[in-house]
Motif scaffolding. Structure first.
Motif, PDB file in Angstrom:
ATOM      1  N   VAL A  91      19.203   4.135   7.825  1.00 11.43           N
ATOM      2  CA  VAL A  91      19.907   2.891   7.471  1.00 11.43           C
ATOM      3  C   VAL A  91      19.664   2.466   6.025  1.00 11.43           C
ATOM      4  O   VAL A  91      20.348   1.564   5.523  1.00 11.43           O
ATOM      5  N   SER A  92      18.692   3.098   5.330  1.00 14.80           N
ATOM      6  CA  SER A  92      18.440   2.736   3.931  1.00 14.80           C
ATOM      7  C   SER A  92      17.599   3.815   3.266  1.00 14.80           C
ATOM      8  O   SER A  92      16.760   4.448   3.917  1.00 14.80           O
ATOM      9  N   THR A  93      17.843   4.023   1.987  1.00 16.00           N
ATOM     10  CA  THR A  93      17.024   4.941   1.185  1.00 16.00           C
ATOM     11  C   THR A  93      16.716   4.274  -0.151  1.00 16.00           C
ATOM     12  O   THR A  93      17.493   3.449  -0.646  1.00 16.00           O
ATOM     13  N   TRP A  94      15.579   4.650  -0.769  1.00 22.20           N
ATOM     14  CA  TRP A  94      15.200   4.074  -2.055  1.00 22.20           C
ATOM     15  C   TRP A  94      14.154   4.939  -2.738  1.00 22.20           C
ATOM     16  O   TRP A  94      13.556   5.826  -2.110  1.00 22.20           O
ATOM     17  N   SER A  95      13.941   4.687  -4.012  1.00 25.73           N
ATOM     18  CA  SER A  95      12.929   5.387  -4.808  1.00 25.73           C
ATOM     19  C   SER A  95      11.772   4.451  -5.091  1.00 25.73           C
ATOM     20  O   SER A  95      11.979   3.260  -5.374  1.00 25.73           O
ATOM     21  N   VAL A  96      10.569   4.987  -5.063  1.00 25.49           N
ATOM     22  CA  VAL A  96       9.361   4.221  -5.360  1.00 25.49           C
ATOM     23  C   VAL A  96       8.872   4.628  -6.747  1.00 25.49           C
ATOM     24  O   VAL A  96       8.672   5.826  -7.002  1.00 25.49           O
ATOM     25  N   PRO A  97       8.673   3.703  -7.656  1.00 23.58           N
ATOM     26  CA  PRO A  97       8.190   4.052  -9.001  1.00 23.58           C
ATOM     27  C   PRO A  97       6.744   4.517  -8.965  1.00 23.58           C
ATOM     28  O   PRO A  97       6.061   4.419  -7.940  1.00 23.58           O
ATOM     29  N   GLY A  98       6.255   4.995 -10.094  1.00 26.51           N
ATOM     30  CA  GLY A  98       4.899   5.528 -10.170  1.00 26.51           C
ATOM     31  C   GLY A  98       3.823   4.539  -9.771  1.00 26.51           C
ATOM     32  O   GLY A  98       2.802   4.913  -9.189  1.00 26.51           O
ATOM     33  N   ARG A 158       0.824  -1.207   0.000  1.00 26.94           N
ATOM     34  CA  ARG A 158       0.000   0.000   0.000  1.00 26.94           C
ATOM     35  C   ARG A 158       0.860   1.260   0.000  1.00 26.94           C
ATOM     36  O   ARG A 158       0.512   2.273   0.597  1.00 26.94           O
ATOM     37  N   LEU A 159       2.008   1.145  -0.666  1.00 26.13           N
ATOM     38  CA  LEU A 159       2.962   2.251  -0.748  1.00 26.13           C
ATOM     39  C   LEU A 159       2.877   2.892  -2.128  1.00 26.13           C
ATOM     40  O   LEU A 159       3.383   2.357  -3.101  1.00 26.13           O
ATOM     41  N   PRO A 160       2.217   4.049  -2.239  1.00 27.42           N
ATOM     42  CA  PRO A 160       2.060   4.678  -3.554  1.00 27.42           C
ATOM     43  C   PRO A 160       3.341   5.386  -3.986  1.00 27.42           C
ATOM     44  O   PRO A 160       4.231   5.660  -3.191  1.00 27.42           O
ATOM     45  N   GLY A 161       3.436   5.686  -5.274  1.00 25.33           N
ATOM     46  CA  GLY A 161       4.581   6.389  -5.827  1.00 25.33           C
ATOM     47  C   GLY A 161       4.110   7.428  -6.838  1.00 25.33           C
ATOM     48  O   GLY A 161       2.903   7.591  -7.052  1.00 25.33           O
ATOM     49  N   PRO A 162       4.995   8.182  -7.414  1.00 25.67           N
ATOM     50  CA  PRO A 162       6.446   8.116  -7.169  1.00 25.67           C
ATOM     51  C   PRO A 162       6.831   8.919  -5.940  1.00 25.67           C
ATOM     52  O   PRO A 162       6.199   9.909  -5.615  1.00 25.67           O
ATOM     53  N   ARG A 163       7.871   8.490  -5.310  1.00 29.29           N
ATOM     54  CA  ARG A 163       8.383   9.183  -4.126  1.00 29.29           C
ATOM     55  C   ARG A 163       9.736   8.606  -3.740  1.00 29.29           C
ATOM     56  O   ARG A 163      10.135   7.551  -4.237  1.00 29.29           O
ATOM     57  N   THR A 164      10.424   9.328  -2.848  1.00 29.55           N
ATOM     58  CA  THR A 164      11.675   8.847  -2.269  1.00 29.55           C
ATOM     59  C   THR A 164      11.418   8.513  -0.819  1.00 29.55           C
ATOM     60  O   THR A 164      10.781   9.284  -0.091  1.00 29.55           O
ATOM     61  N   CYS A 165      11.927   7.348  -0.384  1.00 35.58           N
ATOM     62  CA  CYS A 165      11.700   6.904   0.988  1.00 35.58           C
ATOM     63  C   CYS A 165      13.027   6.611   1.676  1.00 35.58           C
ATOM     64  O   CYS A 165      14.071   6.436   1.034  1.00 35.58           O
ATOM     65  N   ARG A 166      12.948   6.538   2.993  1.00 35.85           N
ATOM     66  CA  ARG A 166      14.106   6.149   3.786  1.00 35.85           C
ATOM     67  C   ARG A 166      13.639   5.389   5.018  1.00 35.85           C
ATOM     68  O   ARG A 166      12.505   5.541   5.479  1.00 35.85           O
ATOM     69  N   LEU A 167      14.540   4.560   5.553  1.00 38.12           N
ATOM     70  CA  LEU A 167      14.259   3.788   6.755  1.00 38.12           C
ATOM     71  C   LEU A 167      15.104   4.366   7.885  1.00 38.12           C
ATOM     72  O   LEU A 167      16.339   4.460   7.770  1.00 38.12           O
ATOM     73  N   PRO A 181       4.829  -6.648  -3.394  1.00 35.05           N
ATOM     74  CA  PRO A 181       5.316  -5.840  -2.274  1.00 35.05           C
ATOM     75  C   PRO A 181       6.777  -5.458  -2.468  1.00 35.05           C
ATOM     76  O   PRO A 181       7.488  -6.037  -3.285  1.00 35.05           O
ATOM     77  N   LEU A 182       7.206  -4.473  -1.694  1.00 40.88           N
ATOM     78  CA  LEU A 182       8.618  -4.113  -1.651  1.00 40.88           C
ATOM     79  C   LEU A 182       9.262  -4.882  -0.509  1.00 40.88           C
ATOM     80  O   LEU A 182       8.783  -4.851   0.624  1.00 40.88           O
ATOM     81  N   GLU A 183      10.358  -5.574  -0.782  1.00 37.56           N
ATOM     82  CA  GLU A 183      11.086  -6.315   0.241  1.00 37.56           C
ATOM     83  C   GLU A 183      12.521  -5.835   0.262  1.00 37.56           C
ATOM     84  O   GLU A 183      13.153  -5.705  -0.790  1.00 37.56           O
ATOM     85  N   LEU A 184      13.039  -5.533   1.439  1.00 36.46           N
ATOM     86  CA  LEU A 184      14.424  -5.084   1.540  1.00 36.46           C
ATOM     87  C   LEU A 184      15.002  -5.488   2.879  1.00 36.46           C
ATOM     88  O   LEU A 184      14.272  -5.838   3.810  1.00 36.46           O
ATOM     89  N   SER A 185      16.322  -5.412   2.963  1.00 35.67           N
ATOM     90  CA  SER A 185      17.051  -5.739   4.184  1.00 35.67           C
ATOM     91  C   SER A 185      18.000  -4.603   4.507  1.00 35.67           C
ATOM     92  O   SER A 185      18.543  -3.946   3.607  1.00 35.67           O
ATOM     93  N   ALA A 186      18.185  -4.357   5.796  1.00 35.89           N
ATOM     94  CA  ALA A 186      19.105  -3.327   6.256  1.00 35.89           C
ATOM     95  C   ALA A 186      19.651  -3.762   7.608  1.00 35.89           C
ATOM     96  O   ALA A 186      19.216  -4.769   8.184  1.00 35.89           O
ATOM     97  N   SER A 187      20.586  -3.006   8.131  1.00 35.72           N
ATOM     98  CA  SER A 187      21.148  -3.318   9.449  1.00 35.72           C
ATOM     99  C   SER A 187      21.599  -2.029  10.113  1.00 35.72           C
ATOM    100  O   SER A 187      21.839  -1.010   9.455  1.00 35.72           O
ATOM    101  N   THR A 188      21.696  -2.113  11.427  1.00 34.57           N
ATOM    102  CA  THR A 188      22.142  -0.978  12.228  1.00 34.57           C
ATOM    103  C   THR A 188      23.094  -1.462  13.303  1.00 34.57           C
ATOM    104  O   THR A 188      23.030  -2.617  13.741  1.00 34.57           O
ATOM    105  N   SER A 189      23.972  -0.568  13.741  1.00 30.59           N
ATOM    106  CA  SER A 189      24.897  -0.919  14.816  1.00 30.59           C
ATOM    107  C   SER A 189      24.227  -0.882  16.183  1.00 30.59           C
ATOM    108  O   SER A 189      24.791  -1.384  17.159  1.00 30.59           O
ATOM    109  N   ALA A 190      23.022  -0.327  16.228  1.00 33.06           N
ATOM    110  CA  ALA A 190      22.318  -0.235  17.515  1.00 33.06           C
ATOM    111  C   ALA A 190      21.813  -1.596  17.937  1.00 33.06           C
ATOM    112  O   ALA A 190      21.163  -2.296  17.148  1.00 33.06           O
TER     113      ALA A 190
END
Length: 261
Positions: free
Chosen positions: A206-213, A185-194, A224-233
């Motif tokens: 910890v991550s940034t990406w672009s969402v298509p139209g 349920r993530l509409p586009g276009p837009r720029t996102c970050r985690l 769906p959008l699937e991604l992986s990231a990590s943090t030192s926390a």
């Protein structure tokens, strides 16, 4: 030179001439190119007929003057070869029966014995089940990277204002925390970050990406959008994890938040 000398080619090739006639024919062969050529063509035939005895050769020699005898000779050769093939087949079948009896799975296992009772067959050998190797986990991070193994604790959240829905899996690691997430349920276009927000009020992108139209998990694009990231926390130090939308002026607004970790 007599006609008989020319007709001794086959008999000489098959070795049925007596020593005197063979010597006479060899003298003739030295001066007759026609017999020499005919003898050369008969060499392969001699190999094929080597299994026929001398009496058969003598009979074959007479077929030059008796066509009916030729037919009878050929029929006899065919019958002999047929009987030979049959003996070979029966011998092979007997070998199969003997082998089957020795292995416990022969004909006696199918048909009854002399007393009319069915002889039990040998039990099949059990083999260990084959287990497919596990699928490899994610090896890269970023938008569209699938195949996570859902390692860690699962957290679901849906923002009532934006309607964006997420499922996150958080796992403690020696280096900090691993984050696997899925967004719909993530509409586009837009720029996102985690963004990871710590309990000490500090934050980390910890991550940034672009969402298509067409977006992700929408009517236009149902994937769906699937991604992986990590943090030192460490996981115990994280207060919340938030997906944010960033406009052209760099101002961020929350899309969906996982809190109370």
């Amino acid at each position: 030179m007599s006609r008989a000398d020319h007709m001794d080619v086959a008999a000489y090739a098959l070795g049925v001439l007596d020593p005197q006639d063979a010597e006479r024919f060899e003298e003739h062969l030295a001066t007759c190119w026609a017999c020499a050529a005919e003898l050369e063509t008969m060499v392969p035939v001699v190999g094929l007929l080597s299994g026929i005895d001398g009496e058969a050769m003598a009979a074959l020699e007479q077929t030059h003057t008796d066509p009916a005898l030729l037919d009878r000779t050929l029929m006899a050769v065919r019958r002999d070869r047929k009987r030979t093939r049959m003996r070979q087949v029966l011998a092979a079948a007997a070998a199969v029966v003997v082998f089957g009896g020795l292995s416990g799975a022969g004909i006696a296992g199918v048909f009854g014995g002399d007393d009319g009772k069915r002889i039990p067959q040998a039990e099949p050998t059990l083999t260990a089940p084959i287990t497919a190797p596990p699928s490899p986990g994610p090896t890269a991070s970023g938008p569209g990277v699938g195949g996570n193994e859902q390692e860690g604790d699962q957290h679901d959240a849906t923002d009532p204002g934006t309607g964006v829905k997420t499922t996150m899996w958080l796992a403690s690691k020696e280096y900090g925390t691993q984050i696997d997430l899925q967004l719909t349920r993530l509409p586009g276009p837009r720029t996102c970050r985690l963004v990871v927000v710590r309990k000490n009020a500090t934050s980390e992108v910890v991550s940034t990406w672009s969402v298509p139209g067409g977006g992700y998990g929408t009517n236009t694009n149902q994937l769906p959008l699937e991604l992986s990231a990590s943090t030192s926390a460490p996981l115990k130090d994280i207060q919340k994890i938030q997906v944010q939308s960033v406009d052209v002026n760099g101002i961020a607004s929350p899309l969906v938040t996982v809190a109370d970790l």
